[in-house]
Design a protein around this motif. Structure first.
Motif, PDB file in Angstrom:
ATOM      1  N   PRO A  75     -14.549  30.033 -17.332  1.00  0.00           N
ATOM      2  CA  PRO A  75     -15.412  30.773 -18.264  1.00  0.00           C
ATOM      3  C   PRO A  75     -16.065  32.018 -17.744  1.00  0.00           C
ATOM      4  CG  PRO A  75     -16.550  28.992 -16.504  1.00  0.00           C
ATOM      5  CD  PRO A  75     -15.022  28.946 -16.561  1.00  0.00           C
ATOM      6  N   GLY A 133     -27.867  31.189 -16.107  1.00  0.00           N
ATOM      7  CA  GLY A 133     -28.057  32.577 -16.482  1.00  0.00           C
ATOM      8  C   GLY A 133     -29.138  33.213 -15.507  1.00  0.00           C
ATOM      9  N   SER A 174     -19.469  31.951 -11.690  1.00  0.00           N
ATOM     10  CA  SER A 174     -19.649  30.510 -11.714  1.00  0.00           C
ATOM     11  C   SER A 174     -21.124  30.192 -11.392  1.00  0.00           C
ATOM     12  CB  SER A 174     -18.876  30.040 -10.764  1.00  0.00           C
ATOM     13  OG  SER A 174     -17.322  30.288 -10.901  1.00  0.00           O
ATOM     14  N   PRO A 200     -19.422  34.597 -17.193  1.00  0.00           N
ATOM     15  CA  PRO A 200     -21.081  34.248 -16.936  1.00  0.00           C
ATOM     16  C   PRO A 200     -21.495  34.176 -18.268  1.00  0.00           C
ATOM     17  CG  PRO A 200     -20.378  36.638 -16.764  1.00  0.00           C
ATOM     18  CD  PRO A 200     -19.126  35.763 -16.910  1.00  0.00           C
ATOM     19  N   LEU A 201     -22.824  33.401 -18.103  1.00  0.00           N
ATOM     20  CA  LEU A 201     -23.862  33.113 -19.072  1.00  0.00           C
ATOM     21  C   LEU A 201     -24.610  34.375 -19.576  1.00  0.00           C
ATOM     22  CD1 LEU A 201     -24.614  30.605 -20.878  1.00  0.00           C
ATOM     23  CD2 LEU A 201     -26.638  30.451 -19.263  1.00  0.00           C
ATOM     24  N   ASP A 204     -23.741  32.162 -12.019  1.00  0.00           N
ATOM     25  CA  ASP A 204     -24.321  32.514 -13.122  1.00  0.00           C
ATOM     26  C   ASP A 204     -24.526  31.375 -14.137  1.00  0.00           C
ATOM     27  OD1 ASP A 204     -26.214  34.633 -14.527  1.00  0.00           O
ATOM     28  OD2 ASP A 204     -24.709  34.550 -16.004  1.00  0.00           O
ATOM     29  N   LEU A 205     -23.212  30.701 -14.585  1.00  0.00           N
ATOM     30  CA  LEU A 205     -23.184  29.654 -15.444  1.00  0.00           C
ATOM     31  C   LEU A 205     -23.898  28.489 -15.068  1.00  0.00           C
ATOM     32  CD1 LEU A 205     -21.747  28.944 -17.982  1.00  0.00           C
ATOM     33  CD2 LEU A 205     -19.694  28.301 -16.528  1.00  0.00           C
TER      34      LEU A 205
END
Length: 313
Positions: A167, A106, A99, A169-170, A101-102
């Motif tokens: 979702p 990133g 969460s 991580p980016l 990182d997104l």
């Protein structure tokens, strides 16, 4: 060479100055403006009073604190230095890191370690003697949760039988995992499972108190780096290993001694050993004084060491 800066969120003695949302945001912006590449915080969710009375410290939840830093900046990376993986179910950690990182675009670096504070383990209901095995299996679980759906994976105290986390991580394949610790087991963990290694300088500390091997000089660090390289060769690792360490011998609180020449010399020496990141801590009595010192370091010290290329670790 890159640079990461500690946010002094352990300073509950001056909470209005350092441990508030606006304070974290202001300090993170100051670090970014000064040219730092990352900022970091530590973790101690429920330390023992005995440890606190002998020099220990409190800390904000690292993921919450770093979310404030990330929201206040656009480029600065946010780093745990370190998070104790055994304190949490690894899939809860995976969700928090993914969460952050997104939402940060990133910018997450996950620094982890096995931990050393027995009283904190006991308070959190975690078997202290299992900490190394729990840390190892948590890293594997993190990677699985971030990389696939329908995860089937069991550990000592958890079992996923077809679970998914979205979702993701980016950063792909996942945010960098840097493993902290000076022991041979910690070094092997970094080489086998990590993207980086965070050795801890122990000058002025009792190594048995923090339960890791002593690193009090560049010679001590060199011996540990040699072991990391030897183990990498033994297992066939070819990927480079980031190493994040403190600039030993540069008293950053003394402007007359922390000169650009001295800082660059220490950075050059550490780079020759394979260090790729320098971790800095800057003491100050007020947030204003801290931010001013950050600006000074960014203007004078960082440029002196910025272009130094590390040896391959």
């Amino acid at each position: 060479m890159r640079f990461t800066l500690q946010l002094p969120t352990d300073r509950i003695d001056a909470a209005e100055e350092f441990v508030r949302g606006d304070a974290v945001a202001e300090m993170a912006r100051a670090a970014e403006a000064a040219g730092f590449d990352a900022c970091f915080v530590t973790e101690h969710p429920f330390p023992s009073d005995r440890w606190l009375a002998t020099g220990g410290h409190h800390a904000l939840d690292p993921y919450v604190a770093l979310s404030f830093a990330a929201a206040a900046t656009t480029r600065l990376r946010v780093q745990t230095n370190i998070a104790v993986l055994a304190y949490r179910n690894p899939f809860l950690t995976a969700k928090a890191v993914a969460s952050l990182d997104l939402l940060s675009g990133g910018r997450m670096i996950l620094g982890v370690a096995a931990g050393y504070l027995r009283g904190e383990f006991e308070a959190l209901g975690v078997d202290f003697d299992e900490r190394n095995d729990l840390c190892d299996e948590a890293i594997d679980a993190l990677r699985l949760a971030w990389s696939r759906t329908g995860v089937e994976h069991a550990g000592r105290h958890f079992a996923a039988r077809g679970n998914s986390m979205l979702p993701p991580p980016l950063q792909r394949p996942h945010p960098p995992i840097w493993v902290g610790g000076n022991s041979r087991r910690a070094i092997r963990r970094a080489v086998e499972k990590g993207d980086g290694w965070i050795p801890f300088p122990t000058a002025g500390l009792a190594s048995d108190r923090i339960r890791t091997a002593s690193i009090q000089s560049e010679g001590d660090l060199a011996a540990r780096v040699a072991y990391a390289r030897e183990h990498a060769r033994a297992i066939g690792r070819r990927a480079p290993l980031d190493i994040c360490f403190a600039p030993l011998g540069v008293p950053l609180h003394r402007r007359d001694e922390a000169t650009p020449q001295r800082f660059a010399a220490v950075a050059r020496s550490l780079a020759a050993l394979g260090v790729t990141w320098l971790a800095l801590s800057l003491p100050a009595k007020t947030r204003g004084a801290w931010c001013e010192r950050v600006r000074e370091v960014g203007a004078s010290l960082l440029p002196a060491a910025r272009e130094i290329a590390p040896a391959t670790a």
